[in-house]
Scaffold this motif. Sequence first.
Motif, mmCIF file in Angstrom:
data_model
loop_
_atom_site.group_PDB
_atom_site.id
_atom_site.type_symbol
_atom_site.label_atom_id
_atom_site.label_comp_id
_atom_site.label_asym_id
_atom_site.label_seq_id
_atom_site.Cartn_x
_atom_site.Cartn_y
_atom_site.Cartn_z
ATOM 1 N N LEU A 25 0.830 -1.206 0.000
ATOM 2 C CA LEU A 25 0.000 0.000 0.000
ATOM 3 C C LEU A 25 0.863 1.253 0.000
ATOM 4 O O LEU A 25 1.963 1.271 0.539
ATOM 5 C CB LEU A 25 -0.882 0.027 1.252
ATOM 6 N N THR A 26 0.308 2.316 -0.577
ATOM 7 C CA THR A 26 0.921 3.626 -0.424
ATOM 8 C C THR A 26 0.538 4.144 0.960
ATOM 9 O O THR A 26 -0.405 3.629 1.590
ATOM 10 C CB THR A 26 0.395 4.617 -1.475
ATOM 11 N N LEU A 27 1.232 5.142 1.442
ATOM 12 C CA LEU A 27 0.888 5.730 2.732
ATOM 13 C C LEU A 27 -0.545 6.259 2.698
ATOM 14 O O LEU A 27 -1.318 6.058 3.631
ATOM 15 C CB LEU A 27 1.867 6.839 3.107
ATOM 16 N N THR A 29 -3.121 5.267 0.863
ATOM 17 C CA THR A 29 -4.084 4.164 0.888
ATOM 18 C C THR A 29 -4.148 3.530 2.267
ATOM 19 O O THR A 29 -5.226 3.224 2.782
ATOM 20 C CB THR A 29 -3.722 3.109 -0.166
ATOM 21 N N TRP A 30 -2.994 3.329 2.881
ATOM 22 C CA TRP A 30 -2.957 2.730 4.218
ATOM 23 C C TRP A 30 -3.712 3.597 5.223
ATOM 24 O O TRP A 30 -4.500 3.100 6.020
ATOM 25 C CB TRP A 30 -1.508 2.531 4.653
ATOM 26 N N LEU A 31 -3.479 4.911 5.169
ATOM 27 C CA LEU A 31 -4.177 5.820 6.078
ATOM 28 C C LEU A 31 -5.689 5.764 5.867
ATOM 29 O O LEU A 31 -6.456 5.737 6.823
ATOM 30 C CB LEU A 31 -3.689 7.258 5.896
ATOM 31 N N ALA A 32 -6.107 5.769 4.608
ATOM 32 C CA ALA A 32 -7.540 5.734 4.311
ATOM 33 C C ALA A 32 -8.175 4.457 4.842
ATOM 34 O O ALA A 32 -9.267 4.480 5.413
ATOM 35 C CB ALA A 32 -7.767 5.857 2.808
ATOM 36 N N ARG A 33 -7.482 3.337 4.689
ATOM 37 C CA ARG A 33 -8.042 2.053 5.145
ATOM 38 C C ARG A 33 -8.035 1.893 6.647
ATOM 39 O O ARG A 33 -8.916 1.273 7.224
ATOM 40 C CB ARG A 33 -7.271 0.892 4.519
ATOM 41 N N THR A 34 -7.018 2.428 7.299
ATOM 42 C CA THR A 34 -6.884 2.193 8.740
ATOM 43 C C THR A 34 -7.513 3.286 9.594
ATOM 44 O O THR A 34 -7.816 3.037 10.754
ATOM 45 C CB THR A 34 -5.411 2.021 9.142
ATOM 46 N N THR A 35 -7.678 4.468 9.055
ATOM 47 C CA THR A 35 -8.212 5.565 9.859
ATOM 48 C C THR A 35 -9.460 6.202 9.268
ATOM 49 O O THR A 35 -10.139 6.947 9.951
ATOM 50 C CB THR A 35 -7.161 6.683 10.024
ATOM 51 N N GLY A 36 -9.721 5.960 7.997
ATOM 52 C CA GLY A 36 -10.848 6.589 7.345
ATOM 53 C C GLY A 36 -10.533 7.986 6.826
ATOM 54 O O GLY A 36 -11.399 8.649 6.283
ATOM 55 N N LEU A 37 -9.289 8.437 6.982
ATOM 56 C CA LEU A 37 -8.895 9.759 6.500
ATOM 57 C C LEU A 37 -8.724 9.735 4.982
ATOM 58 O O LEU A 37 -8.293 8.752 4.415
ATOM 59 C CB LEU A 37 -7.586 10.205 7.147
ATOM 60 N N LYS A 38 -9.045 10.832 4.352
ATOM 61 C CA LYS A 38 -8.885 10.976 2.907
ATOM 62 C C LYS A 38 -7.950 12.137 2.623
ATOM 63 O O LYS A 38 -7.928 13.120 3.353
ATOM 64 C CB LYS A 38 -10.231 11.242 2.229
ATOM 65 N N ALA A 39 -7.194 12.031 1.531
ATOM 66 C CA ALA A 39 -6.299 13.129 1.127
ATOM 67 C C ALA A 39 -7.144 14.328 0.681
ATOM 68 O O ALA A 39 -8.229 14.175 0.121
ATOM 69 C CB ALA A 39 -5.391 12.674 -0.009
#
Length: 40
Positions: A25-27, A29-39
């Motif tokens: 995963l890219t950072l 994608t990983w953030l979106a999957r694990t925290t629900g945060l979006k760029a």
Amino acid sequence: MLFWFGESGYNADVQALRKQHPGLLTLETWLARTTGLKAA
């Protein structure tokens, strides 16, 4: 150490890693999957 990360870093071959590990995963994608945060 921060200078080293910016200038040299680990010099990882990300394309080769993606061939060995297709699920890598890219950072973002990983953030979106694990925290629900979006760029922004």
